[in-house]
Design an enzyme around this catalytic site. Structure first.
Site, PDB file in Angstrom:
ATOM      1  N   PHE A   1       0.658  -1.318  -0.142  1.00 45.08           N
ATOM      2  CA  PHE A   1      -0.001   0.114   0.087  1.00 45.08           C
ATOM      3  C   PHE A   1       0.868   1.116   0.024  1.00 45.08           C
ATOM      4  O   PHE A   1       0.814   2.184  -0.691  1.00 45.08           O
ATOM      5  CB  PHE A   1      -1.004   0.003   1.344  1.00 45.08           C
ATOM      6  CG  PHE A   1      -2.302  -0.097   0.882  1.00 45.08           C
ATOM      7  CD1 PHE A   1      -2.851   1.216   0.255  1.00 45.08           C
ATOM      8  CD2 PHE A   1      -3.003  -0.931   0.888  1.00 45.08           C
ATOM      9  CE1 PHE A   1      -4.133   1.463  -0.034  1.00 45.08           C
ATOM     10  CE2 PHE A   1      -4.530  -1.060   0.658  1.00 45.08           C
ATOM     11  CZ  PHE A   1      -5.012   0.237   0.277  1.00 45.08           C
ATOM     12  N   PHE A   2       2.020   1.166   0.789  1.00 43.16           N
ATOM     13  CA  PHE A   2       2.732   2.360   0.957  1.00 43.16           C
ATOM     14  C   PHE A   2       3.634   2.757  -0.524  1.00 43.16           C
ATOM     15  O   PHE A   2       3.793   3.589  -0.859  1.00 43.16           O
ATOM     16  CB  PHE A   2       3.737   2.330   1.941  1.00 43.16           C
ATOM     17  CG  PHE A   2       3.301   2.633   3.218  1.00 43.16           C
ATOM     18  CD1 PHE A   2       2.733   3.805   3.778  1.00 43.16           C
ATOM     19  CD2 PHE A   2       2.953   1.311   4.348  1.00 43.16           C
ATOM     20  CE1 PHE A   2       2.353   4.024   5.034  1.00 43.16           C
ATOM     21  CE2 PHE A   2       2.050   1.601   5.455  1.00 43.16           C
ATOM     22  CZ  PHE A   2       1.904   3.048   5.878  1.00 43.16           C
TER      23      PHE A   2
ATOM     24  N   PHE B   1      -8.144   5.073   2.207  1.00 41.46           N
ATOM     25  CA  PHE B   1      -7.437   4.577   3.668  1.00 41.46           C
ATOM     26  C   PHE B   1      -7.742   2.926   3.306  1.00 41.46           C
ATOM     27  O   PHE B   1      -7.338   2.244   4.234  1.00 41.46           O
ATOM     28  CB  PHE B   1      -7.989   5.122   4.729  1.00 41.46           C
ATOM     29  CG  PHE B   1      -7.152   4.703   6.181  1.00 41.46           C
ATOM     30  CD1 PHE B   1      -5.784   5.198   6.110  1.00 41.46           C
ATOM     31  CD2 PHE B   1      -7.610   3.482   6.705  1.00 41.46           C
ATOM     32  CE1 PHE B   1      -4.997   4.794   7.336  1.00 41.46           C
ATOM     33  CE2 PHE B   1      -6.750   3.504   7.822  1.00 41.46           C
ATOM     34  CZ  PHE B   1      -5.388   3.739   8.206  1.00 41.46           C
TER      35      PHE B   1
ATOM     36  N   ARG C   1       9.101   7.138   7.940  1.00 44.06           N
ATOM     37  CA  ARG C   1       8.206   7.887   6.871  1.00 44.06           C
ATOM     38  C   ARG C   1       7.901   9.330   7.290  1.00 44.06           C
ATOM     39  O   ARG C   1       7.589  10.218   6.616  1.00 44.06           O
ATOM     40  CB  ARG C   1       7.232   6.979   6.466  1.00 44.06           C
ATOM     41  CG  ARG C   1       6.206   7.691   5.538  1.00 44.06           C
ATOM     42  CD  ARG C   1       5.044   6.631   5.214  1.00 44.06           C
ATOM     43  NE  ARG C   1       4.391   6.979   3.914  1.00 44.06           N
ATOM     44  CZ  ARG C   1       4.611   6.810   2.590  1.00 44.06           C
ATOM     45  NH1 ARG C   1       5.620   6.077   2.146  1.00 44.06           N
ATOM     46  NH2 ARG C   1       3.652   7.153   1.804  1.00 44.06           N
TER      47      ARG C   1
END
Length: 322
Positions: free
Chosen positions: A41-42, A144, A284
């Site tokens: 996902f990131f 999300f 991050r």
């Protein structure tokens, strides 16, 4: 990532650690697959950002098409030339091994709108459109992937919840509170880097743009909404646990459903501490350590496989989401 970036940053990003507290009790094979989906996902999110910044609309459309096709037939996409598509296929196949066709179909049904929402954000980013607060809240619940993470509570509990339980208003309210908390806390921690990168998708940015708040006022308002999610969850949690108690009718099936529901609520509660921990441990969000605050040092600006370079003309409608 290039090997030197992996050595320097991969462990400190804590992507795989993120889900460890979400899905306590999951079989190891499931936890591994969910951790990889989280990391994926990131990577997808960073590709989305770079493709939007550089106007790589055709490549982005191909990626979205590949992801949609993967949900229809993950086996056919295992060796796709784009590693984001192949990686997604790998994750989906491993997740599909746990509960069966009904759950698998629901997962795919819930993921298609996530892809479309990212595509809609791509269009917003290319046109500089900041969604209203209300529109952003709804869009964020898709980007999300709220219901994906909630769906994954069930294979963790090793049981597919009946529709009457899963669709109960109290269950859905508890689930929504955990996910809104997670999404908006992410917005709170991402705000510095997203302001630096001229991002348009952040609850704080919508509040600044549409409500006329200062950065400090927007931070306070997002913090208030995040705190309210905790209050909302705590208010509805006893009702959901009461449903679990009521399911104990003396039958073996009743015991299974009750235990599964208790597992789901237990792990919903774990989202709060896990999300909080992650955002304060992951590199991050340590924007003060980056030379370029708009671009994490481990993200490459290179285009994906078979993606045109910068300067490509962007059509008026990107993926039919305008």
């Amino acid at each position: 990532m290039p090997p030197d970036k992996v050595a320097a940053y991969a462990d400190s990003l804590c992507y795989t650690d993120l889900v460890a507290g979400y899905y306590i009790g999951a079989p190891e094979s499931l936890l591994s697959a969910v951790a990889d989906l989280s990391s994926w996902f990131f990577g997808w999110d960073d590709r989305h950002d770079r493709d939007a910044v550089h106007g790589r609309a055709a490549g982005w459309r191909r990626l979205c098409a590949g992801l949609h096709e993967t949900l229809q037939d993950p086996w056919a996409q295992r060796h796709h030339k784009d590693p984001l598509v192949a990686g997604f296929a790998d994750c989906v196949l491993r997740l599909f091994a746990h509960l069966g066709p009904r759950w698998n179909a629901r997962f795919a049904r819930h993921f298609h709108p996530v892809i479309d929402a990212y595509d809609h954000e791509f269009g917003n980013r290319r046109t500089g459109t900041v969604p209203s607060v209300e529109a952003y809240v709804e869009l964020r619940r898709l980007t999300f992937a709220h219901w994906i993470w909630i769906d994954l509570l069930e294979p963790t509990a090793r049981y597919e919840l009946p529709d009457a339980v899963r669709k109960h208003p109290a269950y859905r309210a508890a689930a929504l509170a955990t996910q809104d908390f997670s999404a908006w806390y992410n917005d709170l921690c991402s705000l510095p880097k997203e302001l630096a990168g001229d991002e348009v998708h952040n609850l704080g940015i919508s509040l600044i743009h549409h409500e006329g708040l200062s950065v400090q006022e927007a931070v306070r308002e997002v913090h208030r909404r995040v705190s309210e999610c905790v209050t909302d969850f705590l208010a509805v949690e006893p009702e959901v646990l009461g449903i679990a108690d009521a399911l104990l009718d003396g039958s073996a099936e009743g015991r299974k459903v009750s235990a599964a529901l208790q597992s789901c609520v237990f792990n919903m509660r774990n989202w709060f501490s896990s999300v909080y921990w992650f955002h304060h441990e992951s590199g991050r969000y340590r924007v003060e350590n980056w030379d370029d605050q708009s671009l994490p040092p481990y993200v490459s600006d290179a285009p994906g496989p078979d993606v045109p370079e910068c300067g490509e003309t962007v059509p008026e409608s990107v993926g039919g989401q305008e």
